[in-house]
Motif scaffolding. Structure first.
Motif, PDB file in Angstrom:
ATOM      1  N   ILE A 101       0.812  -1.222   0.000  1.00  0.00           N
ATOM      2  CA  ILE A 101       0.000   0.000   0.000  1.00  0.00           C
ATOM      3  C   ILE A 101       0.839   1.263   0.000  1.00  0.00           C
ATOM      4  O   ILE A 101       0.343   2.358  -0.135  1.00  0.00           O
ATOM      5  N   GLY A 102       2.118   1.130   0.152  1.00  0.00           N
ATOM      6  CA  GLY A 102       2.933   2.334   0.145  1.00  0.00           C
ATOM      7  C   GLY A 102       4.388   2.033  -0.147  1.00  0.00           C
ATOM      8  O   GLY A 102       4.888   0.957   0.156  1.00  0.00           O
ATOM      9  N   GLY A 104       7.676   4.267   0.592  1.00  0.00           N
ATOM     10  CA  GLY A 104       8.269   5.516   1.058  1.00  0.00           C
ATOM     11  C   GLY A 104       9.715   5.598   0.609  1.00  0.00           C
ATOM     12  O   GLY A 104      10.208   4.730  -0.096  1.00  0.00           O
ATOM     13  N   LYS A 105      10.355   6.689   1.010  1.00  0.00           N
ATOM     14  CA  LYS A 105      11.780   6.838   0.722  1.00  0.00           C
ATOM     15  C   LYS A 105      12.550   5.706   1.388  1.00  0.00           C
ATOM     16  O   LYS A 105      13.507   5.201   0.859  1.00  0.00           O
ATOM     17  N   ILE A 109       5.442  -0.663   2.461  1.00  0.00           N
ATOM     18  CA  ILE A 109       4.329  -0.937   3.358  1.00  0.00           C
ATOM     19  C   ILE A 109       3.371  -1.949   2.717  1.00  0.00           C
ATOM     20  O   ILE A 109       2.992  -1.783   1.559  1.00  0.00           O
ATOM     21  N   CYS A 121      -0.843  -3.734   9.320  1.00  0.00           N
ATOM     22  CA  CYS A 121       0.093  -3.019   8.460  1.00  0.00           C
ATOM     23  C   CYS A 121       1.518  -3.517   8.743  1.00  0.00           C
ATOM     24  O   CYS A 121       1.945  -3.582   9.887  1.00  0.00           O
ATOM     25  N   PRO A 176      -0.809   4.277  15.547  1.00  0.00           N
ATOM     26  CA  PRO A 176      -1.239   2.892  15.329  1.00  0.00           C
ATOM     27  C   PRO A 176      -0.689   2.021  16.471  1.00  0.00           C
ATOM     28  O   PRO A 176       0.422   2.263  16.947  1.00  0.00           O
ATOM     29  N   MET A 188       2.022  -3.318  12.704  1.00  0.00           N
ATOM     30  CA  MET A 188       1.199  -2.399  13.506  1.00  0.00           C
ATOM     31  C   MET A 188      -0.239  -2.422  13.028  1.00  0.00           C
ATOM     32  O   MET A 188      -0.555  -2.993  11.975  1.00  0.00           O
ATOM     33  N   LEU A 190      -3.530  -1.395  11.318  1.00  0.00           N
ATOM     34  CA  LEU A 190      -3.800  -0.734  10.039  1.00  0.00           C
ATOM     35  C   LEU A 190      -4.776   0.407  10.272  1.00  0.00           C
ATOM     36  O   LEU A 190      -5.856   0.194  10.818  1.00  0.00           O
ATOM     37  N   VAL A 191      -4.375   1.597   9.888  1.00  0.00           N
ATOM     38  CA  VAL A 191      -5.267   2.748  10.074  1.00  0.00           C
ATOM     39  C   VAL A 191      -6.256   2.802   8.920  1.00  0.00           C
ATOM     40  O   VAL A 191      -5.861   2.830   7.759  1.00  0.00           O
ATOM     41  N   MET A 235      -2.412  10.475   9.227  1.00  0.00           N
ATOM     42  CA  MET A 235      -3.531   9.766   8.607  1.00  0.00           C
ATOM     43  C   MET A 235      -4.821  10.355   9.182  1.00  0.00           C
ATOM     44  O   MET A 235      -4.871  10.724  10.356  1.00  0.00           O
ATOM     45  N   ILE A 245       1.844   8.816  12.164  1.00  0.00           N
ATOM     46  CA  ILE A 245       2.671   7.644  11.842  1.00  0.00           C
ATOM     47  C   ILE A 245       4.110   8.091  11.545  1.00  0.00           C
ATOM     48  O   ILE A 245       4.396   9.284  11.518  1.00  0.00           O
ATOM     49  N   ASP A 246       4.988   7.100  11.355  1.00  0.00           N
ATOM     50  CA  ASP A 246       6.342   7.323  10.843  1.00  0.00           C
ATOM     51  C   ASP A 246       7.274   7.997  11.875  1.00  0.00           C
ATOM     52  O   ASP A 246       7.457   9.210  11.857  1.00  0.00           O
TER      53      ASP A 246
HETATM   54  P1  ADP Z   1       8.084   6.272   5.239  1.00  0.00           P
HETATM   55  O1  ADP Z   1       9.049   6.337   6.354  1.00  0.00           O
HETATM   56  O2  ADP Z   1       8.625   5.508   4.102  1.00  0.00           O
HETATM   57  O3  ADP Z   1       7.524   7.612   4.874  1.00  0.00           O
HETATM   58  P2  ADP Z   1       5.497   5.770   6.500  1.00  0.00           P
HETATM   59  O4  ADP Z   1       5.455   5.136   7.848  1.00  0.00           O
HETATM   60  O5  ADP Z   1       5.262   7.227   6.445  1.00  0.00           O
HETATM   61  O6  ADP Z   1       6.863   5.371   5.790  1.00  0.00           O
HETATM   62  O7  ADP Z   1       4.429   5.027   5.589  1.00  0.00           O
HETATM   63  C1  ADP Z   1       4.299   5.323   4.198  1.00  0.00           C
HETATM   64  C2  ADP Z   1       2.827   5.336   3.795  1.00  0.00           C
HETATM   65  O8  ADP Z   1       2.213   4.072   4.073  1.00  0.00           O
HETATM   66  C3  ADP Z   1       2.006   6.347   4.582  1.00  0.00           C
HETATM   67  O9  ADP Z   1       2.017   7.614   3.969  1.00  0.00           O
HETATM   68  C4  ADP Z   1       0.634   5.725   4.611  1.00  0.00           C
HETATM   69  O10 ADP Z   1      -0.084   6.038   3.420  1.00  0.00           O
HETATM   70  C5  ADP Z   1       0.907   4.239   4.619  1.00  0.00           C
HETATM   71  N1  ADP Z   1       0.876   3.718   6.001  1.00  0.00           N
HETATM   72  C6  ADP Z   1       1.901   3.662   6.874  1.00  0.00           C
HETATM   73  N2  ADP Z   1       1.540   3.125   8.055  1.00  0.00           N
HETATM   74  C7  ADP Z   1       0.229   2.849   7.947  1.00  0.00           C
HETATM   75  C8  ADP Z   1      -0.757   2.265   8.834  1.00  0.00           C
HETATM   76  N3  ADP Z   1      -0.439   1.873  10.079  1.00  0.00           N
HETATM   77  N4  ADP Z   1      -2.007   2.106   8.367  1.00  0.00           N
HETATM   78  C9  ADP Z   1      -2.333   2.492   7.111  1.00  0.00           C
HETATM   79  N5  ADP Z   1      -1.467   3.027   6.233  1.00  0.00           N
HETATM   80  C10 ADP Z   1      -0.203   3.217   6.628  1.00  0.00           C
END
Ligand code: ADP
Ligand code: MG
Length: 378
Positions: A101-102, A104-105, A109, A121, A176, A188, A190-191, A235, A245-246
């Motif tokens: 679903i994601g 990131g840098k 995810i 998640c 989360p 963790m 899931l939001v 979120m 998050i993050d």
């Molecule tokens: P990064 O450090 O790569 O930025 P993040 O923790 O910000 O990682 O997660 C990247 C993306 O994944 C978030 O912008 C969000 O859309 C999705 N995401 C991360 N954690 C969750 C979660 N617990 N539930 C739902 N979506 C999540």
């Protein structure tokens, strides 16, 4: 990097995992792990190990490389993923895998599910590629350290994130629920909802703005600054409530640049609300507004970063071919008198911290890997 092919988990035998873990252990102090060393660590017959090593190269769990002095194997991202996923599966934390679903840098995810089929998640931390960016000079030992350190850095990043999430949840912050972690993976809650960056309309803009600013202040009152408090890391749940998050980059309010980090977080929200909702307020918090009432920073710090291990770290670095003195000379603004906070806080952009992380993980590795190794191969 390919997609996570989790089916392969089912086909790997206990011997495969024993060999994979042996390479992981060997990488603690070898750039490349020779087949013979892997055999010794795995405590299996050489012929058998050789075949398994080749097989795992074919599946891209390992790569075989030619070094200056000797040839050997190293874990790939996928290999490291499988070790962690195997453990999380074995513990019953996760049972099935869904979509990514994601990206990131510094993470990937996925949606996963536990045995009750509750969706969760899974965040796989991917550090190391960028961590040396701030170190001047491109000496051989940087390159040398580079390849093995991603493993340690990703691991510390996940550990740190889990520790912060737990501390924050315990204090009632909207984060989360952290469920489990292993190596570089965090599982963790899931939001349900989406990141603030995807939201174009809210019922009460002012209320959300106030709530987010209040969170920044509350975090600081507990001794921490998020450090990346923006529309991608907030979120919005289906009921309109924010969830943060993050966390790997969180810093202490005692950090020498704390005020700047704090202001940056505040400004991210101000800028976003202006841009997206045309909302501007005279009211926004400043660093002077905070009144410390708790110490999440110290709590998380105490869970793994102690000063007395510094000496061991130096030994470890010397053994691994990093010239500590020389590295230090290359870093701007290094204040050796007051390096404790620095060491902990600046995450991956200074060598002092890298040393701590490496050592901390080495210690963890010793304990965790040995336990898992025995459990997996019994
Ligand atoms: P990064 O450090 O790569 O930025 P993040 O923790 O910000 O990682 O997660 C990247 C993306 O994944 C978030 O912008 C969000 O859309 C999705 N995401 C991360 N954690 C969750 C979660 N617990 N539930 C739902 N979506 C999540
Ligand atoms: Mg993020």
């Amino acid at each position: 990097m390919g997609k996570l092919d989790v089916k392969i988990l089912r086909y790997l035998t206990p011997e495969d995992f024993r060999v994979l873990t042996a390479i992981e252990m060997g990488m603690k102090n070898h750039e490349l792990v020779p087949a013979l060393l892997a055999t010794q660590i795995a405590n299996l017959r050489y012929g058998g190990v050789h075949k398994l090593l080749k097989e795992m190269c074919k599946h891209k769990l390992l790569s075989y490389e030619r070094g200056k002095r000797y040839d050997g194997y190293r874990l790939t991202n996928a290999g490291y993923d499988y070790l962690a996923l195997k453990v999380l599966t074995q513990r019953g934390t996760i049972r099935s895998f869904g979509n990514q679903i994601g990206v990131g840098k510094e993470s990937n995810i996925y949606i996963v599910a536990n045995e009750e089929e509750t969706p969760l998640c899974l965040k796989l931390h991917r550090l190391g590629r960028t961590c040396f960016r701030n170190i001047k000079g491109k000496r051989d030992y940087h390159q040398h350290r580079h390849s093995a350190s991603w493993l340690y850095l990703s691991r510390i990043s996940a550990t740190r994130e889990f520790a912060y999430m737990k501390a924050l949840l315990d204090r009632g912050f909207p984060v989360p629920k952290p469920i489990d972690f292993n190596r570089h993976c965090v599982v963790m809650e899931l939001v349900e909802g989406g990141p603030l960056c995807n939201i174009n309309e809210v019922d009460d803009v002012e209320a959300l703005y106030d709530e987010l600013m209040d969170l920044i202040v509350r975090l600081a009152n507990h001794g921490v600054i998020h450090g990346d408090f923006n529309e991608f890391n907030i979120m919005i749940k289906d009921d309109g409530k924010p969830v943060i998050i993050d966390f790997p980059q969180m810093v202490s309010t005692e950090h020498e640049n704390a005020e700047a980090y704090f202001e940056r977080d505040v400004n991210c929200i101000r800028d976003f609300f202006k841009r997206r909702f045309g909302y501007e307020s005279e009211l926004y918090p400043t660093f002077r507004d905070i009144s410390r009432e708790d110490s999440i920073d110290a709590e998380v710090k105490a869970s793994g970063f102690a000063r007395q291990i510094q000496k061991e770290i130096n030994t470890f670095l010397t053994e691994n071919g990093i010239d500590y003195k020389e590295e230090k000379d290359n870093i701007d603004n290094e204040d050796s008198e007051d390096s404790e906070e620095e060491t902990y806080e600046s995450c991956v952009d200074n060598i002092e911290d890298l040393k701590c992380q490496l050592k901390d993980l080495q210690l963890q590795n010793e304990i965790v890997v040995k336990k898992e190794f025995n459990a997996l191969t019994r």
